[in-house]
Write a protein that holds these residues in place. Structure first.
Motif, PDB file in Angstrom:
ATOM      1  N   ASP A   1       0.841  -1.198   0.000  1.00  0.00           N
ATOM      2  CA  ASP A   1       0.000   0.000   0.000  1.00  0.00           C
ATOM      3  C   ASP A   1       0.874   1.246   0.000  1.00  0.00           C
ATOM      4  OD1 ASP A   1      -1.985  -1.834   0.163  1.00  0.00           O
ATOM      5  OD2 ASP A   1      -2.870  -1.095   2.016  1.00  0.00           O
ATOM      6  N   ALA A   2       0.426   2.276  -0.689  1.00  0.00           N
ATOM      7  CA  ALA A   2       1.226   3.479  -0.868  1.00  0.00           C
ATOM      8  C   ALA A   2       0.394   4.719  -0.553  1.00  0.00           C
ATOM      9  CB  ALA A   2       1.757   3.548  -2.299  1.00  0.00           C
ATOM     10  N   PHE A   3       1.084   5.847  -0.347  1.00  0.00           N
ATOM     11  CA  PHE A   3       0.411   7.118  -0.067  1.00  0.00           C
ATOM     12  C   PHE A   3       1.268   8.264  -0.580  1.00  0.00           C
ATOM     13  CE2 PHE A   3       3.054   6.267   3.676  1.00  0.00           C
ATOM     14  CZ  PHE A   3       3.765   7.446   3.788  1.00  0.00           C
ATOM     15  N   PHE A   4       0.659   9.448  -0.649  1.00  0.00           N
ATOM     16  CA  PHE A   4       1.413  10.651  -0.987  1.00  0.00           C
ATOM     17  C   PHE A   4       0.673  11.881  -0.466  1.00  0.00           C
ATOM     18  CE2 PHE A   4      -1.743  10.940  -4.285  1.00  0.00           C
ATOM     19  CZ  PHE A   4      -1.826  12.291  -4.614  1.00  0.00           C
TER      20      PHE A   4
ATOM     21  N   SER B   1     -10.355   1.412  -2.091  1.00  0.00           N
ATOM     22  CA  SER B   1      -9.856   2.365  -1.104  1.00  0.00           C
ATOM     23  C   SER B   1     -10.910   3.461  -1.009  1.00  0.00           C
ATOM     24  CB  SER B   1      -8.497   2.932  -1.539  1.00  0.00           C
ATOM     25  OG  SER B   1      -7.516   1.907  -1.581  1.00  0.00           O
ATOM     26  N   GLY B   2     -10.720   4.462  -0.184  1.00  0.00           N
ATOM     27  CA  GLY B   2     -11.739   5.500  -0.087  1.00  0.00           C
ATOM     28  C   GLY B   2     -11.456   6.455   1.038  1.00  0.00           C
ATOM     29  N   PHE B   3     -12.456   7.278   1.347  1.00  0.00           N
ATOM     30  CA  PHE B   3     -12.242   8.333   2.334  1.00  0.00           C
ATOM     31  C   PHE B   3     -13.512   8.633   3.130  1.00  0.00           C
ATOM     32  CE2 PHE B   3     -13.786  10.385  -1.494  1.00  0.00           C
ATOM     33  CZ  PHE B   3     -14.621  11.404  -1.042  1.00  0.00           C
TER      34      PHE B   3
ATOM     35  N   LEU C   1     -10.027  11.833   5.875  1.00  0.00           N
ATOM     36  CA  LEU C   1      -9.204  10.650   6.109  1.00  0.00           C
ATOM     37  C   LEU C   1      -9.322   9.697   4.930  1.00  0.00           C
ATOM     38  CD1 LEU C   1      -8.768   8.735   9.417  1.00  0.00           C
ATOM     39  CD2 LEU C   1      -9.202   7.458   7.331  1.00  0.00           C
ATOM     40  N   PHE C   2      -8.212   9.519   4.207  1.00  0.00           N
ATOM     41  CA  PHE C   2      -8.130   8.543   3.126  1.00  0.00           C
ATOM     42  C   PHE C   2      -7.428   7.297   3.649  1.00  0.00           C
ATOM     43  CE2 PHE C   2      -9.282  12.024   0.528  1.00  0.00           C
ATOM     44  CZ  PHE C   2      -9.646  11.540  -0.723  1.00  0.00           C
ATOM     45  N   ALA C   3      -7.866   6.132   3.190  1.00  0.00           N
ATOM     46  CA  ALA C   3      -7.236   4.888   3.641  1.00  0.00           C
ATOM     47  C   ALA C   3      -7.468   3.779   2.619  1.00  0.00           C
ATOM     48  CB  ALA C   3      -7.778   4.469   5.004  1.00  0.00           C
ATOM     49  N   THR C   4      -6.588   2.800   2.649  1.00  0.00           N
ATOM     50  CA  THR C   4      -6.733   1.613   1.815  1.00  0.00           C
ATOM     51  C   THR C   4      -7.663   0.618   2.518  1.00  0.00           C
ATOM     52  OG1 THR C   4      -4.731   0.695   2.813  1.00  0.00           O
ATOM     53  CG2 THR C   4      -4.482   1.907   0.741  1.00  0.00           C
ATOM     54  N   ASP C   5      -7.962  -0.492   1.850  1.00  0.00           N
ATOM     55  CA  ASP C   5      -8.937  -1.424   2.423  1.00  0.00           C
ATOM     56  C   ASP C   5      -8.404  -2.174   3.640  1.00  0.00           C
ATOM     57  OD1 ASP C   5      -7.209  -3.168   1.173  1.00  0.00           O
ATOM     58  OD2 ASP C   5      -8.760  -4.299   0.119  1.00  0.00           O
TER      59      ASP C   5
ATOM     60  N   GLU D   1     -18.090 -20.537   4.398  1.00  0.00           N
ATOM     61  CA  GLU D   1     -16.681 -20.284   4.690  1.00  0.00           C
ATOM     62  C   GLU D   1     -16.411 -20.210   6.188  1.00  0.00           C
ATOM     63  OE1 GLU D   1     -14.099 -20.105   2.642  1.00  0.00           O
ATOM     64  OE2 GLU D   1     -15.328 -20.496   0.861  1.00  0.00           O
ATOM     65  N   GLY D   2     -17.383 -19.758   6.931  1.00  0.00           N
ATOM     66  CA  GLY D   2     -17.221 -19.657   8.379  1.00  0.00           C
ATOM     67  C   GLY D   2     -16.087 -18.731   8.809  1.00  0.00           C
ATOM     68  N   TRP D   3     -15.935 -17.621   8.113  1.00  0.00           N
ATOM     69  CA  TRP D   3     -14.850 -16.679   8.417  1.00  0.00           C
ATOM     70  C   TRP D   3     -15.064 -16.044   9.790  1.00  0.00           C
ATOM     71  CZ3 TRP D   3     -10.771 -14.999   5.037  1.00  0.00           C
ATOM     72  CH2 TRP D   3      -9.970 -13.971   5.562  1.00  0.00           C
ATOM     73  N   ARG D   4     -14.010 -16.006  10.570  1.00  0.00           N
ATOM     74  CA  ARG D   4     -14.070 -15.357  11.878  1.00  0.00           C
ATOM     75  C   ARG D   4     -12.882 -14.414  12.040  1.00  0.00           C
ATOM     76  NH1 ARG D   4     -17.277 -17.059  15.777  1.00  0.00           N
ATOM     77  NH2 ARG D   4     -15.812 -16.384  17.377  1.00  0.00           N
ATOM     78  N   GLY D   5     -13.147 -13.270  12.650  1.00  0.00           N
ATOM     79  CA  GLY D   5     -12.082 -12.326  12.971  1.00  0.00           C
ATOM     80  C   GLY D   5     -11.787 -11.334  11.867  1.00  0.00           C
ATOM     81  N   GLY D   6     -10.668 -10.616  12.059  1.00  0.00           N
ATOM     82  CA  GLY D   6     -10.292  -9.561  11.130  1.00  0.00           C
ATOM     83  C   GLY D   6      -9.578 -10.087   9.902  1.00  0.00           C
ATOM     84  N   LYS D   7      -9.105  -9.150   9.080  1.00  0.00           N
ATOM     85  CA  LYS D   7      -8.393  -9.494   7.847  1.00  0.00           C
ATOM     86  C   LYS D   7      -7.052  -8.767   7.868  1.00  0.00           C
ATOM     87  CE  LYS D   7      -8.819  -9.237   2.788  1.00  0.00           C
ATOM     88  NZ  LYS D   7      -7.792  -8.230   2.456  1.00  0.00           N
ATOM     89  N   ALA D   8      -5.989  -9.486   8.143  1.00  0.00           N
ATOM     90  CA  ALA D   8      -4.656  -8.887   8.160  1.00  0.00           C
ATOM     91  C   ALA D   8      -4.291  -8.409   6.763  1.00  0.00           C
ATOM     92  CB  ALA D   8      -3.636  -9.903   8.670  1.00  0.00           C
ATOM     93  N   ASP D   9      -3.802  -7.186   6.677  1.00  0.00           N
ATOM     94  CA  ASP D   9      -3.511  -6.607   5.367  1.00  0.00           C
ATOM     95  C   ASP D   9      -2.563  -5.427   5.550  1.00  0.00           C
ATOM     96  OD1 ASP D   9      -3.551  -6.186   2.667  1.00  0.00           O
ATOM     97  OD2 ASP D   9      -5.695  -5.777   2.524  1.00  0.00           O
ATOM     98  N   ASP D  10      -1.991  -4.979   4.442  1.00  0.00           N
ATOM     99  CA  ASP D  10      -1.223  -3.738   4.470  1.00  0.00           C
ATOM    100  C   ASP D  10      -2.178  -2.572   4.713  1.00  0.00           C
ATOM    101  OD1 ASP D  10       1.238  -5.031   3.765  1.00  0.00           O
ATOM    102  OD2 ASP D  10       0.508  -5.154   1.707  1.00  0.00           O
ATOM    103  N   ILE D  11      -1.645  -1.511   5.294  1.00  0.00           N
ATOM    104  CA  ILE D  11      -2.480  -0.364   5.663  1.00  0.00           C
ATOM    105  C   ILE D  11      -1.761   0.925   5.281  1.00  0.00           C
ATOM    106  CG2 ILE D  11      -3.467   0.952   7.591  1.00  0.00           C
ATOM    107  CD1 ILE D  11      -3.664  -1.741   9.105  1.00  0.00           C
ATOM    108  N   ALA D  12      -2.487   1.846   4.679  1.00  0.00           N
ATOM    109  CA  ALA D  12      -1.988   3.199   4.434  1.00  0.00           C
ATOM    110  C   ALA D  12      -3.097   4.193   4.745  1.00  0.00           C
ATOM    111  CB  ALA D  12      -1.509   3.363   2.989  1.00  0.00           C
ATOM    112  N   VAL D  13      -2.757   5.240   5.476  1.00  0.00           N
ATOM    113  CA  VAL D  13      -3.727   6.256   5.906  1.00  0.00           C
ATOM    114  C   VAL D  13      -3.132   7.642   5.658  1.00  0.00           C
ATOM    115  CG1 VAL D  13      -5.039   7.208   7.848  1.00  0.00           C
ATOM    116  CG2 VAL D  13      -4.604   4.741   7.726  1.00  0.00           C
ATOM    117  N   VAL D  14      -3.944   8.556   5.149  1.00  0.00           N
ATOM    118  CA  VAL D  14      -3.557   9.957   5.037  1.00  0.00           C
ATOM    119  C   VAL D  14      -4.666  10.803   5.658  1.00  0.00           C
ATOM    120  CG1 VAL D  14      -2.979  11.888   3.526  1.00  0.00           C
ATOM    121  CG2 VAL D  14      -2.210   9.586   2.940  1.00  0.00           C
ATOM    122  N   VAL D  15      -4.278  11.736   6.525  1.00  0.00           N
ATOM    123  CA  VAL D  15      -5.237  12.628   7.185  1.00  0.00           C
ATOM    124  C   VAL D  15      -4.918  14.066   6.801  1.00  0.00           C
ATOM    125  CG1 VAL D  15      -5.966  13.597   9.405  1.00  0.00           C
ATOM    126  CG2 VAL D  15      -5.716  11.114   9.132  1.00  0.00           C
ATOM    127  N   CYS D  16      -5.958  14.836   6.497  1.00  0.00           N
ATOM    128  CA  CYS D  16      -5.817  16.262   6.184  1.00  0.00           C
ATOM    129  C   CYS D  16      -6.809  17.053   7.031  1.00  0.00           C
ATOM    130  CB  CYS D  16      -6.073  16.513   4.701  1.00  0.00           C
ATOM    131  SG  CYS D  16      -6.056  18.254   4.223  1.00  0.00           S
TER     132      CYS D  16
END
Length: 446
Positions: free
Chosen positions: A138-141, A242-244, A310-314, A411-426
């Protein structure tokens, strides 16, 4: 100066026609204007529940047939010697990131989070851009547009992990795209002619450059970015999942919508080399979705003083809902006094400490650092850490888990989803002197 002359130049000049209509003399009108101005200023400090009775009582005492809330508002008059009554904004920003395999740890400046202001003189570096070791795929600028302190561009990009199956590192594409968007915004020429850069055009320029860069063999990413101008006007371009969010005191003022082909298959920019296309055509293989910046959702929004974008990736949105993110943001902002409650009881309205927002540091860089807490950095790191913790929690079902269980209950999915994270705040900061030219209405729930 006669009474009529004093009335002409008094703050209550807009009351003159109303006074004459009610049969009052010029001297009474002058007294009335000053009395009303003083009492109006007092009313703005009262709890909202009192204003209904206060305004009725004042209008009755003055002999008017309409409540005060329907009377003309006292406004600053723009004389020829006054500067143009144009709101001017500057911006305070920060980014935070964590790779999927980065262990949970106390965030460190310039390693896990980065600070930036549009007001920085001779900023080093001149803009923010992510690097692979610190944020994974994940990237940001964040960058000023044309070096103007009143114009900024910022956003995130999420490298599509499916490219790893083709032996491609998707981080090359996402970081390359963000670096090019930052550089393109920073060197933009045209503000003096009134032409600001547009986010969709910025995405297109960077995408074209990535597509012909021989160092980026292949890959793909989602992209979400904004460009904000000196009047607080924000235009966004969002492609993929992604989104904000935009936060005003105590609430989510706006949220973007995701673009997907199917569950967990977002719209994406992609570079598919001819050789790979030929191999897929002959031997088969997974389809490569490839959208263009022209297919991004474009939105426009007017920011107000103190609004938080606040912009962030999924990696965030798969683990935190909008309300959960609001909870994280509210806790940080209220702890540091930037928002406060109108009353000391549950459900009380949240209000903005406008003066404290204007005191946010205008200078910050890697060498000098900060003498005190910096709100955008606090928010970016808080949201990043909360999403990281939620993604590793096997018992906490976030938005991703809930959607999986809705669509694929077997699927019986439980818990969170580990992933890369990028956040930008203005954070939007309105110039105090410019704000004085704006009318200040009496806000009451009548």
């Amino acid at each position: 100066m006669s009474t009529s002359d004093r009335l002409r130049y008094s703050p209550g000049v807009k009351w003159r026609s109303r006074c004459q209509h009610d049969g009052l003399s010029a001297a009474s009108c002058l007294t009335l204007a000053h009395l009303t101005a003083a009492m109006s200023a007092t009313l703005t400090t009262l709890p909202a529940s009192y204003l209904r009775y206060a305004t009725r009582g004042l209008s009755s005492y003055l002999g008017f047939r309409e409540p005060l809330s329907q009377m003309p508002l006292l406004q600053h008059r723009a004389y020829s010697s006054d500067p143009p009554a144009q709101t001017r904004f500057t911006y305070r920003l920060a980014a935070a990131a964590a790779g999927k395999r980065t262990p949970s740890r106390a965030p460190k400046a310039w390693q896990d989070y980065w600070l930036y202001t549009s007001t920085q003189v001779n900023a080093t570096p001149p803009y923010l851009r992510s690097t692979k070791p610190n944020s994974g795929e994940d990237a940001f600028f964040a960058a000023t547009v044309g070096g103007s302190k009143h114009h900024v561009a910022f956003g995130v990009a999420d490298g599509v992990g499916g490219w790893q199956d083709q032996g491609v590192d998707p981080s090359d594409f996402s970081h390359g795209l963000c670096g090019l968007m930052a550089g393109t915004a920073y060197i933009h020429e045209g503000l003096e002619a009134g032409k600001n850069v547009r986010p969709q055009e910025l995405m297109q320029t960077a995408y074209d450059a990535v597509s012909v860069n021989p160092r980026i063999v292949a890959g793909g990413c989602t992209a979400s970015l904004a460009v904000v101008d000196g009047a607080g006007g924000m235009e966004t371009a969002n492609l993929g999942d992604s989104g904000f969010l935009i936060f005003s005191p105590g609430r989510v003022a706006h949220r973007s919508q995701i673009q997907t082909h199917a569950f967990n298959t977002p719209y994406q920019l992609a570079k598919v080399p001819p050789k790979m296309q030929a191999q897929n055509a002959i031997f088969g293989g997974s389809a490569h979705y490839s959208e263009t910046p022209a297919q991004a959702d474009v939105e426009r929004y007017q920011l107000k003083h103190g609004d938080v974008v606040l912009f962030a990736t999924d990696g965030v949105w798969d683990n935190l809902s909008a309300q959960e993110t609001l909870g994280v943001v509210t806790k940080v902002i209220e702890e540091h006094g930037y928002w406060f409650k109108s009353h000391n009881f549950p459900g009380a309205e949240s209000l903005l400490n406008a003066t404290l927002i204007r005191s946010l540091s205008q200078e910050v860089d890697e060498k000098s650092g900060l003498k005190g807490p910096y709100l955008p950095g606090l928010l970016a790191t808080a949201v990043m850490r909360e999403a990281k913790v939620a993604g590793l929690d096997t018992r906490r079902n976030g938005p991703f888990a809930k959607e999986v269980n809705l669509l694929y209950p077997q699927e019986g999915w439980r818990g969170g989803k580990a992933d890369d994270i990028a956040v930008v705040v203005c954070v939007a900061v309105e110039d105090g002197e410019a704000a004085m030219h704006e009318s200040i209405p009496i806000k009451a729930k009548l």
